[in-house]
Design an enzyme around this catalytic site. Structure first.
Site, short mmCIF file in Angstrom:
data_model
loop_
_atom_site.label_atom_id
_atom_site.label_comp_id
_atom_site.label_asym_id
_atom_site.label_seq_id
_atom_site.Cartn_x
_atom_site.Cartn_y
_atom_site.Cartn_z
CG HIS A 120 -1.40 -2.35 -9.84
ND1 HIS A 120 -0.76 -1.54 -10.74
CD2 HIS A 120 -2.70 -2.38 -10.24
CE1 HIS A 120 -1.63 -1.12 -11.67
NE2 HIS A 120 -2.81 -1.63 -11.37
CD GLU A 168 2.32 -0.57 -10.54
OE1 GLU A 168 1.88 -1.51 -11.24
OE2 GLU A 168 1.59 0.25 -9.97
NE ARG A 200 -2.83 1.45 -15.45
CZ ARG A 200 -3.88 0.72 -15.14
NH1 ARG A 200 -4.44 0.85 -13.94
NH2 ARG A 200 -4.39 -0.13 -16.01
#
Length: 259
Positions: free
Chosen positions: A225, A201, A172
């Site tokens: 991602h 993000e 993460r």
């Protein structure tokens, strides 16, 4: 009930759900194979300087001119290592970490599983955190984000790493200090990095140091991602989510309960 179609539940206020008697279920282990394959895609891309040599080739700079080979060299001036010469350190040993371990060993890599940062003695089967940072030529970060793991890898860790080492982050955003990572790459503290996750993000060039214009010539491979993204993952998510909802409706207990 809240049914999360992901392993991580950091987007859900679990304390509020507990206080209100709201059951939360997640869908763990659905993307293990896909994320593992993405890890090794990032590994090979960084170890072989794929993006840098791709751009040089498109610009007409062929290997015979010499710059392509030197581009592939690490900060130590040596050509890329092969898998059999790598020591792969794993930070985070859940389902994905274990699968990475298995695949790495099939490639001939030596593997080290890191203990908890700050512990003087690692648990059985693990190696002290700082030892892994020092000895790994490839460091894989694949653990959940929490208050304990924020900036887990930062300047102090990059200063300990070998100059030919790589960092791969599929955990993460925020677990690896992004500013420290860019500084380490610019100073030749490490040879390269690949990341699929970001502190904020969606990541954008104007707000994320990894995407700034001055990182374009670094051995830094960035993906948005998508390490989890595959047909197999979607099938697993659908099956597990249905099982969670069915379990909650029939017995009050989802198959994969978080709280």
């Amino acid at each position: 009930m809240v049914s999360v179609i992901a392993s991580g539940t950091d987007t859900v206020d679990l304390a509020a759900c507990r206080a209100r008697g709201i059951v939360v279920g997640n869908t763990p282990h659905c993307n293990v194979v896909t994320v593992t394959e993405h890890v090794f895609a990032l590994y090979f891309a960084t170890r072989r300087s794929i993006m840098l040599t791709h751009n040089l080739t498109r610009a007409g700079d062929w290997a015979a001119k010499g710059s392509q080979q030197s581009t592939m060299n690490g900060p130590d001036g040596k050509a890329p290592r092969t898998c059999r010469d790598e020591v792969l350190g794993i930070v985070g040993y859940g389902a994905i970490g274990r699968n990475i371990d298995a695949m790495a060993q099939t490639l001939g890599m030596k593997t080290l599983v890191a203990g908890r940062k700050g512990d003087a003695v690692a648990a059985e089967g693990r190696v002290p955190f700082e030892t892994v940072i020092r000895e790994a030529s490839v460091l894989i970060v694949c653990l959940p984000r929490s208050s304990e793991t924020l900036n887990l890898i930062s300047t102090a860790e990059f200063d300990l790493m070998k100059s030919y080492s790589l960092l791969i982050n599929v955990s993460r955003g925020g677990i690896v200090d992004e500013c420290a990572l860019v500084a380490a790459l610019k100073k030749g503290k490490i040879a390269g990095a690949g990341t699929d996750v970001y502190s904020r993000e969606p990541a954008e060039p104007g707000s994320n140091v990894l995407l700034a214009a001055d990182t374009a010539e670094l051995n830094l491979v960035l993906t948005p991602h998508v390490a989890w993204y595959s047909e197999e993952t979607f099938d697993n998510y659908s099956r597990t989510c249905r099982a969670n909802v069915a379990g909650f409706v029939t017995t009050g207990e989802p198959e994969c309960r978080v709280c």
